[in-house]
Design an enzyme around this catalytic site. Structure first.
Site, PDB file in Angstrom:
ATOM      1  N   CYS A 109       2.178   5.952   5.824  1.00 11.88           N
ATOM      2  CA  CYS A 109       1.691   6.945   6.665  1.00 11.88           C
ATOM      3  C   CYS A 109       0.884   6.523   7.916  1.00 11.88           C
ATOM      4  O   CYS A 109       1.305   5.641   8.823  1.00 11.88           O
ATOM      5  CB  CYS A 109       0.996   7.915   5.912  1.00 11.88           C
ATOM      6  SG  CYS A 109       0.861   9.727   6.951  1.00 11.88           S
ATOM      7  N   HIS A 214       4.316   9.349   1.627  1.00 15.40           N
ATOM      8  CA  HIS A 214       3.451   8.888   0.768  1.00 15.40           C
ATOM      9  C   HIS A 214       3.946   8.478  -0.528  1.00 15.40           C
ATOM     10  O   HIS A 214       3.711   9.341  -1.350  1.00 15.40           O
ATOM     11  CB  HIS A 214       2.308   9.919   0.576  1.00 15.40           C
ATOM     12  CG  HIS A 214       1.372  10.168   1.958  1.00 15.40           C
ATOM     13  ND1 HIS A 214       0.331   9.393   1.912  1.00 15.40           N
ATOM     14  CD2 HIS A 214       1.531  10.881   3.106  1.00 15.40           C
ATOM     15  CE1 HIS A 214      -0.271   9.714   2.978  1.00 15.40           C
ATOM     16  NE2 HIS A 214       0.359  10.624   3.511  1.00 15.40           N
ATOM     17  N   GLU A 216       2.582   6.753  -2.600  1.00 17.36           N
ATOM     18  CA  GLU A 216       1.576   6.755  -3.665  1.00 17.36           C
ATOM     19  C   GLU A 216       1.481   8.023  -4.518  1.00 17.36           C
ATOM     20  O   GLU A 216       0.496   7.803  -5.374  1.00 17.36           O
ATOM     21  CB  GLU A 216       0.273   6.069  -3.046  1.00 17.36           C
ATOM     22  CG  GLU A 216      -0.670   7.013  -2.296  1.00 17.36           C
ATOM     23  CD  GLU A 216      -0.058   7.576  -1.079  1.00 17.36           C
ATOM     24  OE1 GLU A 216       1.020   7.230  -0.641  1.00 17.36           O
ATOM     25  OE2 GLU A 216      -0.873   8.325  -0.171  1.00 17.36           O
TER      26      GLU A 216
END
Ligand code: MN
Length: 241
Positions: A109, A214, A216
């Protein structure tokens, strides 16, 4: 090599009544699961970037605040959100050092936007107001472990390998800025259907992978997204044999 050390810059955030040097748990957990050792790097002293760079094997640039537009020679427009010039300076220095020292980078990002700026590219300060056509919803109103829009993945890319040859992948989206002009040493490797840049890589096909979404927040329920971290740790090991 023993487990590679992955540096993650820590934003200064106000939590309660005190400032914390903060990294999201998702990045930490993903790096550990992929076999790396995360090291958090405070970002108040850009001059320390060289010292931090000396102790890490790879650099993970996480999500976070907007990049201050003066770092790509623009004045701030009305829709710019919070910026932090110390964070920007530190991450730009870390990126340039990592590239010079051939230490692999994963951008997430904001991190992808930082590496584009650090290498000479620029950004849309706000997609909705600066795009010359209707854009998709890039700030999703859905849980962040779920993808909402598709990314079209370039054929000749690390990302296509990471995704097991798939060309169209559902990704999550939590950004209002995006890459405008690509830095010279980067190539576009994924875009949304509105042409918003969703991923980039270094032209050498090894040193840099950056995604606009994202992984994660998805890796625990999505093996394809975890493979981004596995590939990162594998690139770091190859660079440090
Ligand atoms: Mn998006």
């Amino acid at each position: 090599m023993s487990k590679p050390v992955i540096g993650i810059p820590a934003e200064r955030r106000l939590l309660g009544d005190s400032y914390r040097n903060s990294v999201n748990q998702g990045e930490v957990a993903a790096v550990i699961k992929a076999g790396g050792v995360p090291v958090l790097m405070p970002t108040r002293e850009p001059d320390l970037a060289e010292s931090y760079s000396a102790v890490i094997d790879g650099l993970l640039l996480p999500g976070g605040a907007d990049v201050a537009p003066r770092f790509y020679d623009e004045e701030p427009l009305p829709k710019l959100s919070m910026t932090d010039a110390y964070l920007d300076e530190t991450e730009i220095a870390l990126t340039q050092l990592a590239v010079a020292q051939h230490k692999p980078i994963l951008g997430i990002c904001r991190g992808t936007q930082v590496l584009n700026v650090a290498l000479g590219g620029n950004l849309y300060q706000d997609i909705e107001t600066q795009f010359d056509r209707q854009s998709l919803q890039h700030f999703q109103n859905a849980p962040m472990d779920q993808g909402t829009h598709y990314a079209e993945v370039a054929e000749d890319s690390i990302l296509r390998q990471i995704f097991g040859g798939e060309s169209r992948v559902l990704v999550n989206s939590h950004h209002h800025q995006s890459i405008k002009h690509l830095a010279p040493q980067l190539k576009l490797t994924a875009a949304a259907s509105d042409d918003v840049v969703e991923a980039v890589e270094s032209k050498d096909g090894e040193l840099i992978v950056g995604v606009q979404w994202h992984p994660e927040t998805m890796f625990e329920v999505n093996q394809q997204q975890f493979a981004i971290f596995e590939n990162f740790i594998a690139r770091v090991k190859r660079a440090n044999v």
